[in-house]
Design an enzyme around this catalytic site. Structure first.
Site, PDB file in Angstrom:
ATOM      1  N   ASP A 115     -65.857  38.284   6.160  1.00 43.49           N
ATOM      2  CA  ASP A 115     -65.496  39.684   6.390  1.00 43.49           C
ATOM      3  C   ASP A 115     -63.973  39.800   6.493  1.00 43.49           C
ATOM      4  O   ASP A 115     -63.256  38.827   6.246  1.00 43.49           O
ATOM      5  CB  ASP A 115     -66.195  40.222   7.652  1.00 43.49           C
ATOM      6  CG  ASP A 115     -65.827  39.466   8.921  1.00 43.49           C
ATOM      7  OD1 ASP A 115     -64.778  38.783   8.948  1.00 43.49           O
ATOM      8  OD2 ASP A 115     -66.591  39.568   9.900  1.00 43.49           O
ATOM      9  N   GLN A 116     -63.466  40.961   6.882  1.00 42.64           N
ATOM     10  CA  GLN A 116     -62.016  41.167   6.933  1.00 42.64           C
ATOM     11  C   GLN A 116     -61.321  40.310   7.987  1.00 42.64           C
ATOM     12  O   GLN A 116     -60.114  40.128   7.936  1.00 42.64           O
ATOM     13  CB  GLN A 116     -61.704  42.639   7.183  1.00 42.64           C
ATOM     14  CG  GLN A 116     -61.989  43.502   5.968  1.00 42.64           C
ATOM     15  CD  GLN A 116     -61.589  44.951   6.196  1.00 42.64           C
ATOM     16  OE1 GLN A 116     -61.776  45.477   7.280  1.00 42.64           O
ATOM     17  NE2 GLN A 116     -61.063  45.573   5.159  1.00 42.64           N
TER      18      GLN A 116
END
Length: 132
Positions: A16-17
């Protein structure tokens, strides 16, 4: 008990980020580990399917302990604790490069005759490769 271990470098697209591995990717890691476990015995998953046998997952559980991160090398240990019958039951331990436990997991797969779509016993040629 037969144990095999593979290493996987976490790819950017699996995170994810925040650079943390998305939980859904662990199913893929377990599949990679199972396939290599079979290969370490001398059994090719493709050849098994060519012989009309498939191994669908019928149960999977994961217990997350810590996160894995982008570009980390994780180790997936695959453990077979008992002889397969109609089902084959694997335990997994996933650790990071520091040896920290990230995930405990289990999958159960069923031997299925591809022609009849019915469960079948583990083929003898596989059982013969597994020490008792």
């Amino acid at each position: 008990m037969i144990i095999d271990e593979i290493e996987i470098r976490v790819r950017y697209g699996e995170t994810d980020q925040m650079g943390v591995v998305h939980h859904g990717n662990y199913a893929l890691y377990l599949e990679m580990a199972r396939t290599e476990w079979l290969r370490s015995l001398g059994v090719s998953y493709k050849e098994m399917e060519d012989k009309g046998i498939m191994l669908p997952v019928i149960s999977m559980s994961l217990n997350y302990k810590k996160s894995a991160f982008y570009d980390e090398v994780i180790k997936v240990k695959t453990i077979l604790k008992k002889q397969p019958s109609v089902k084959i039951d694997f335990d997994f331990e996933i650790t990071n490069q520091k040896g920290e436990l990230l995930v405990l997991a289990n999958t159960v797969l069923a031997f299925i005759n591809m022609e009849t779509k019915r469960p079948m016993k583990c083929p003898k040629y596989i059982l013969d490769l597994i020490p008792e």
